[in-house]
Design a protein around this motif. Sequence first.
Motif, short mmCIF file in Angstrom:
data_model
loop_
_atom_site.label_atom_id
_atom_site.label_comp_id
_atom_site.label_asym_id
_atom_site.label_seq_id
_atom_site.Cartn_x
_atom_site.Cartn_y
_atom_site.Cartn_z
N LYS A 1 0.82 -1.20 0.00
CA LYS A 1 0.00 0.00 0.00
C LYS A 1 0.85 1.25 0.00
CE LYS A 1 -3.56 2.44 2.63
NZ LYS A 1 -4.41 2.45 3.85
N ASP A 2 1.88 1.28 0.86
CA ASP A 2 2.77 2.43 0.98
C ASP A 2 4.21 2.00 0.75
OD1 ASP A 2 0.70 4.26 1.71
OD2 ASP A 2 0.76 3.45 3.75
N SER A 3 5.04 2.94 0.32
CA SER A 3 6.45 2.62 0.07
C SER A 3 7.23 2.50 1.37
CB SER A 3 7.08 3.68 -0.82
OG SER A 3 7.08 4.94 -0.17
N GLY A 4 6.70 3.05 2.45
CA GLY A 4 7.38 3.00 3.74
C GLY A 4 6.50 3.61 4.81
N ASN A 5 7.07 3.90 5.97
CA ASN A 5 6.29 4.48 7.07
C ASN A 5 7.04 5.59 7.79
OD1 ASN A 5 8.26 3.05 8.42
ND2 ASN A 5 6.86 1.48 9.20
N ILE A 6 7.99 6.21 7.10
CA ILE A 6 8.81 7.24 7.73
C ILE A 6 8.04 8.51 8.00
CG2 ILE A 6 9.67 8.26 5.57
CD1 ILE A 6 12.41 8.51 6.93
#
Length: 277
Positions: free
Chosen positions: A241-246
Amino acid sequence: MKNLVTRTLTGVIFVAIIMSAIYFHPYYFLATFGIVTGLTLWEFYGLVKHYENAAIKRFISSIGGAYLFIATFCYANGLVGGDIFLPYLLILMYAIIVELYDKTNNSINNWALTLFGQVYCAGSFSLLNFITSLSATPGEIVLIPYFALAIFIFVWMNDTGAYLVGSLFGKHRLFERISPKKSWEGFFGGLVFALLTSLVFAWLIPSTNACIWLGLAATVVVFGTWGDLIESQMKRTLGVKDSGNILPGHGGLLDRFDSVLMAIPAAYIYIELFIRN
């Protein structure tokens, strides 16, 4: 409600950091986008499962991209000559040669991912240096922030307009196979928002006429939309869903810079052809 507050706060901080990095001081710009380049590459290689269980290679390739940004900054400002790029070539050679010593089933895939990440992330961000820098004399840093600011602001205004108009009037799908929620109505809504914003830039910076600003805005919107679709296809292919969570509430850096990564090269070409010539 809590997620909305988190998303809004993150967005405000993100915009403030980017705009201040471009506008206030060359070395703040250098530090901010050097870090962004390295982190974006780290995220990209993690997203595509490249260098899985090989943190050292992932780290070296990410640092290599950050180095390319720094080297390009120094070169574009006349601080150094072309030799500054030699260490970057060594890093690329390392990334290719090291695959000979790994017991992988598909070295070609690893080579392709390594080089694509460098072009896609480090290459695009590095071009910002040629957009912002204008060295009057060798060693003198003169930061011209307006066009770089315009690229980001046009992208943000396009996103805002596309969301608002698409939510209210969107019926005709823009690219349903990759991004089912995007509509042609949203695309043209975002385009109108960006074009109107370009007229503000024309008023503030009359040395570049309104037609040129309108053309730059249209270029950013078209290629920025392709950039958004490219990352959507990447995530759809990888099943994430997302490329990361930064970035709390926003996902990863690639999620925030996907449009910009395609808009920057297109804007650079446009600026060189229609503004600086």
